[in-house]
Design a protein around this motif. Structure first.
Motif, PDB file in Angstrom:
ATOM      1  N   UNK A 135      25.778  37.657  13.762  1.00 38.34           N
ATOM      2  CA  UNK A 135      25.173  37.116  14.973  1.00 38.34           C
ATOM      3  C   UNK A 135      24.709  35.683  14.769  1.00 38.34           C
ATOM      4  N   UNK A 136      23.905  35.453  13.736  1.00 39.66           N
ATOM      5  CA  UNK A 136      23.373  34.096  13.583  1.00 39.66           C
ATOM      6  C   UNK A 136      24.411  33.109  13.081  1.00 39.66           C
ATOM      7  N   UNK A 137      25.430  33.588  12.342  1.00 39.28           N
ATOM      8  CA  UNK A 137      26.487  32.676  11.888  1.00 39.28           C
ATOM      9  C   UNK A 137      27.289  32.146  13.076  1.00 39.28           C
ATOM     10  N   UNK A 138      27.704  33.028  13.972  1.00 42.11           N
ATOM     11  CA  UNK A 138      28.493  32.588  15.128  1.00 42.11           C
ATOM     12  C   UNK A 138      27.640  31.749  16.080  1.00 42.11           C
ATOM     13  N   UNK A 139      26.368  32.096  16.222  1.00 46.97           N
ATOM     14  CA  UNK A 139      25.483  31.272  17.056  1.00 46.97           C
ATOM     15  C   UNK A 139      25.351  29.872  16.464  1.00 46.97           C
ATOM     16  N   UNK A 140      25.229  29.781  15.124  1.00 49.90           N
ATOM     17  CA  UNK A 140      25.165  28.459  14.483  1.00 49.90           C
ATOM     18  C   UNK A 140      26.439  27.669  14.745  1.00 49.90           C
ATOM     19  N   UNK A 141      27.590  28.347  14.687  1.00 46.36           N
ATOM     20  CA  UNK A 141      28.853  27.676  15.008  1.00 46.36           C
ATOM     21  C   UNK A 141      28.817  27.117  16.428  1.00 46.36           C
ATOM     22  N   UNK A 142      28.366  27.959  17.372  1.00 42.78           N
ATOM     23  CA  UNK A 142      28.387  27.541  18.772  1.00 42.78           C
ATOM     24  C   UNK A 142      27.389  26.436  19.066  1.00 42.78           C
ATOM     25  N   UNK A 143      26.348  26.315  18.261  1.00 38.26           N
ATOM     26  CA  UNK A 143      25.401  25.227  18.504  1.00 38.26           C
ATOM     27  C   UNK A 143      26.086  23.874  18.386  1.00 38.26           C
ATOM     28  N   UNK A 144      26.995  23.737  17.421  1.00 40.93           N
ATOM     29  CA  UNK A 144      27.724  22.480  17.263  1.00 40.93           C
ATOM     30  C   UNK A 144      28.959  22.434  18.161  1.00 40.93           C
ATOM     31  N   UNK A 145      29.584  23.591  18.355  1.00 37.84           N
ATOM     32  CA  UNK A 145      30.743  23.632  19.239  1.00 37.84           C
ATOM     33  C   UNK A 145      30.358  23.192  20.649  1.00 37.84           C
ATOM     34  N   UNK A 146      29.218  23.674  21.133  1.00 38.01           N
ATOM     35  CA  UNK A 146      28.777  23.328  22.487  1.00 38.01           C
ATOM     36  C   UNK A 146      28.418  21.847  22.583  1.00 38.01           C
ATOM     37  N   UNK A 147      27.928  21.263  21.495  1.00 36.48           N
ATOM     38  CA  UNK A 147      27.623  19.831  21.507  1.00 36.48           C
ATOM     39  C   UNK A 147      28.853  19.036  21.934  1.00 36.48           C
ATOM     40  N   UNK A 148      29.981  19.281  21.266  1.00 39.99           N
ATOM     41  CA  UNK A 148      31.196  18.525  21.575  1.00 39.99           C
ATOM     42  C   UNK A 148      31.850  19.011  22.872  1.00 39.99           C
ATOM     43  N   UNK A 149      31.763  20.320  23.130  1.00 37.52           N
ATOM     44  CA  UNK A 149      32.365  20.858  24.346  1.00 37.52           C
ATOM     45  C   UNK A 149      31.650  20.315  25.582  1.00 37.52           C
ATOM     46  N   UNK A 150      30.306  20.260  25.534  1.00 40.91           N
ATOM     47  CA  UNK A 150      29.563  19.763  26.697  1.00 40.91           C
ATOM     48  C   UNK A 150      29.792  18.274  26.905  1.00 40.91           C
TER      49      UNK A 150
END
Length: 420
Positions: A226-241
């Motif tokens: 859970x926390x590993x994928x959430x950590x991934x998405x924290x940076x993924x969303x930065x560039x995606x947004x």
């Protein structure tokens, strides 16, 4: 055929049908924003990529700041009521933004305040929705129900994106925002008939907000996947947004023909998400989180690289559709696994940590999107986003838990215990 009959059985439950309709209408309202707000701001007399970045960040910052509080409130009070308040705030924000743009009174402070109201509404809506689903659906139908809800959500997004693009072109973004806000109001009214949640204690625990947050945090970090994928998405969303919120609209406005082509690109993503949702309803991977992560790694970066490298519009649309398929698969497997494995009385808090972690850098992405477009140019900035997404999409595979975790049973066990 038995699977289809099983899915249709959900629509014989009036509570599920009401939730399905309310959520779909709310999503339809929200889907007006990406096109209507972006091009409304860019078409202002003082509209610039930098102004768009600031307005979007004003929505994103309170959304992130209040997400944890939203999770506590949704775990401690009736989730339908919490959802209704969030929808009401979103209604007010969209209508205010549309009215200001319509009358030509658009000071930055007022635009930012209305956007912040929208972000606060989202901080209540997301945890309440996540916690409501397993209250409405029986454990054996969670994956099918999440799939149906996801398909409806993405179908509503398609309609909203196309309609908002047409409205921006024909009557302007202000009216598109007002229509979107009105749909939030309709969704909020429908939630009046949703039953009150049966798990919430009806108030904060004796230890207060901080104690509830600590309990939610312990449950969150107990699951490595859970926390590993959430950590991934924290940076993924930065560039995606940055790519979809600022760089993409600027690129479309300057080089692709405006709101119309951009709305079709975003609608293609939603079409792909519908297809991915249909597939994920029937797919039972032995390792659902691995499957969800791999689906993203294969497709998410591709459309941004296509846009950055100057591919034809048709290629951009097709690539975004394939990216949407991966999001559709993820959007079913991820919440289903979380709803199965996370303790029900902590689910909204854990989902708020999920949302907070995933979105924590979204304001930064929106703030840097405008300056990056000015300094690098829209296509170069988009290419940088695409390359960053390539790296981020494969990093979670380092975790053994991500690669091996299977479907959960915790929710079923708890409910069967309660029933006994």
């Amino acid at each position: 055929m038995s699977g289809l009959r099983h899915d249709r059985a959900l629509f014989r439950d009036p509570t599920f049908v009401l939730f399905f309709v309310a959520r779909s209408i709310g999503t339809l309202g929200g889907s007006f924003a990406p096109v209507a707000l972006a091009f409304s701001i860019l078409h202002l007399p003082h509209g610039t990529p930098g102004l768009l970045s600031i307005v979007l960040a004003c929505e994103s910052i309170p959304m992130v700041a209040f997400m944890l509080l939203g999770g506590v409130v949704a775990d401690r009070f009736p989730r339908a009521a919490v959802l209704r308040v969030g929808l009401g705030l979103s209604f007010a924000a969209f209508v205010l933004l549309g009215a200001m743009i319509l009358i030509g009174w658009t000071p930055l402070l007022a635009l930012g305040a209305a956007s912040a109201l929208s972000g606060t509404g989202i901080a209540l809506i997301y945890p309440a929705l996540t916690g409501l689903i397993p209250e409405i659906l029986p454990p054996a139908q969670l994956q099918e129900g999440n799939g149906i809800l996801g398909i409806a959500r993405n179908a509503a997004s398609i309609v909203g994106l196309v309609a908002s693009g047409a409205m921006v072109a024909l009557v302007g973004g202000a009216w598109a925002l007002i229509v979107g806000g009105s749909l939030f109001a309709v969704a909020g009214i429908l939630t009046l008939w949703l039953p009150q949640g049966r798990r919430q204690p009806g108030g904060l625990s004796a230890r207060g907000v901080l104690g509830d947050l600590r309990d939610g945090w312990r449950e969150f970090v107990a699951h490595e996947w859970l926390w590993v994928v959430v950590a991934q998405w924290s940076f993924l969303v930065l560039f995606f947004s940055a790519a979809t919120g600022v760089v993409g609209p600027v690129l479309a406005n300057d080089q692709l023909g405006g709101a119309g082509p951009w709305s079709w690109i975003l609608a293609a993503e939603a079409v792909g998400m519908v297809l991915g949702g249909f597939f994920a309803m029937r797919w039972r991977p032995a390792r659902p989180i691995l499957a969800a992560v791999l689906a993203g790694a294969v497709a998410i970066p591709v459309p941004f690289l296509c846009l950055g490298l100057g591919a034809p519009l048709v290629a951009d649309i097709v690539a975004m559709a394939f990216s949407g398929v991966s999001f559709g698969v993820f959007g079913v497997l991820w919440p289903t696994t979380m709803q199965q494995r996370v303790a029900p009385d902590a689910l909204s808090r854990v989902s708020s940590y999920d949302a907070l972690g995933s979105l924590i850098f979204q304001p930064l992405g929106l703030l840097i999107g405008g300056p990056a477009t000015v300094v690098l140019g829209a296509r170069t900035a988009m290419t940088v986003c695409g390359l960053a997404l390539v790296v981020l999409c494969v990093l979670p595979l380092i975790s053994r838990d991500v690669r091996t975790v299977g479907p959960g049973v915790r929710t079923e066990v708890l409910e069967s215990t309660d029933a006994s």
